[in-house]
Scaffold this active site. Sequence first.
Site, PDB file in Angstrom:
ATOM      1  NE  ARG A  19     -22.012  -8.318  -2.808  1.00 14.04           N
ATOM      2  CZ  ARG A  19     -23.192  -7.515  -2.446  1.00 14.04           C
ATOM      3  NH1 ARG A  19     -23.494  -6.205  -2.711  1.00 14.04           N
ATOM      4  NH2 ARG A  19     -24.116  -8.013  -1.724  1.00 14.04           N
TER       5      ARG A  19
ATOM      6  CG  ASP B 274     -26.222  -5.280  -0.881  1.00  8.64           C
ATOM      7  OD1 ASP B 274     -26.593  -6.360  -0.503  1.00  8.64           O
ATOM      8  OD2 ASP B 274     -25.326  -5.377  -1.819  1.00  8.64           O
TER       9      ASP B 274
ATOM     10  N   PRO C 284      -3.973   5.880   0.229  1.00  6.50           N
ATOM     11  CG  PRO C 284      -2.313   5.851   1.787  1.00  6.50           C
ATOM     12  CD  PRO C 284      -2.512   5.405   0.556  1.00  6.50           C
TER      13      PRO C 284
ATOM     14  CD  GLU D 278       8.831   2.857   3.019  1.00  6.09           C
ATOM     15  OE1 GLU D 278       8.785   1.866   3.396  1.00  6.09           O
ATOM     16  OE2 GLU D 278       9.558   2.878   1.832  1.00  6.09           O
TER      17      GLU D 278
HETATM   18  C1  58G Z   1       1.308   6.618   1.396  1.00  2.00           C
HETATM   19  C2  58G Z   1       1.642   5.255   1.959  1.00  2.00           C
HETATM   20  C3  58G Z   1       1.037   6.664  -0.049  1.00  2.00           C
HETATM   21  C4  58G Z   1      -4.304   1.906  -0.392  1.00  2.00           C
HETATM   22  C5  58G Z   1       1.591   4.283   1.043  1.00  2.00           C
HETATM   23  C6  58G Z   1       1.288   5.609  -0.959  1.00  2.00           C
HETATM   24  C7  58G Z   1      -3.156   1.730  -0.638  1.00  2.00           C
HETATM   25  C8  58G Z   1      -4.153   2.400   1.992  1.00  2.00           C
HETATM   26  C9  58G Z   1      -4.905   2.404   0.663  1.00  2.00           C
HETATM   27  C10 58G Z   1       1.390   4.406  -0.397  1.00  2.00           C
HETATM   28  C11 58G Z   1      -2.068   1.903   0.401  1.00  2.00           C
HETATM   29  C12 58G Z   1      -6.260   2.664   1.176  1.00  2.00           C
HETATM   30  C13 58G Z   1       2.315   2.170  -0.879  1.00  2.00           C
HETATM   31  C14 58G Z   1       1.426   1.206  -0.530  1.00  2.00           C
HETATM   32  C15 58G Z   1       0.101   2.789  -1.462  1.00  2.00           C
HETATM   33  C16 58G Z   1       1.275   3.239  -1.219  1.00  2.00           C
HETATM   34  C17 58G Z   1      -0.137   1.366  -0.934  1.00  2.00           C
HETATM   35  N1  58G Z   1      -2.747   1.941   1.616  1.00  2.00           N
HETATM   36  N2  58G Z   1      -6.596   3.365   2.254  1.00  2.00           N
HETATM   37  N3  58G Z   1      -0.802   1.498   0.362  1.00  2.00           N
HETATM   38  O1  58G Z   1      -6.962   2.468   0.140  1.00  2.00           O
END
Ligand code: 58G
Length: 231
Positions: A151, A166, A87, A114
């Site tokens: 794709r 697209d 994220p 996490e």
């Molecule tokens: C904080 C929380 C940092 C990609 C979880 C890292 C991966 C969202 C996206 C993580 C993700 C997105 C653990 C689980 C990454 C790790 C994974 N969440 N928005 N979660 O692309």
Amino acid sequence: MKITILSLFPEMISPIINSSILKRAVNNNNVTFDIINYRDFSQNKHHTVDDTPYGGGPGMVLSIEPIYHALLSIEGYKDAHKILLSPQGKTYHQDKAKSLLQYDHIILICGHYEGFDDRIRKLVDEEISIGDYVLTGGEIAAMAIVDSVVRMLPGVLGKEDSYINDSFYNGLLDYPQYTKPRVFEGMEVPDVLLSGHHKNIEEWRLKERINRTKVRRPDLYENYLKSKKSQ
Ligand code: 58G
């Protein structure tokens, strides 16, 4: 193109790459997939891949070692383009998908828990997010990237490479489309589409794309106006 996915849950990935257009792309040798479970590269006797965070706090943190050893096991990993899904990455969009087409080999790293040991960031070329929300793992984000890139590989959608029309491809949303029946529950197909007049149809479609983009995505519309001015 070769795509290697590092994941603790390979069973999340196989059904997607074994369905529909991705499956066809594999069968036609447009792409090859390799899924590696990096738990297999854990050096400790319980095969753990996570540990408690230094400094305390809740939850578990993904360790760097299993990912590092899994990466080293991949043939040609040094020349591959390595992406971490998180994220905290740069937000993904269609132009990014297009630019990933330049690589012969992409490695996608999916985390869980996490978060991960920050030093994992030193092992990759970039960090990508598919949007501002948190997932339980990186797999769904990795699949979104895989699908959007594959794709567009030459020949995957068929001879016309229909992705050229697209949404987003030219910075505009798609135009409205219709198929039979001509009237459904009183709702009619626009006359211009039945006219057979190709120039009028083309003009109507462009007008609809611009109008839709303006109403639904003012942010994209601003960029479209800017790019038109600079032409
Ligand atoms: C904080 C929380 C940092 C990609 C979880 C890292 C991966 C969202 C996206 C993580 C993700 C997105 C653990 C689980 C990454 C790790 C994974 N969440 N928005 N979660 O692309």
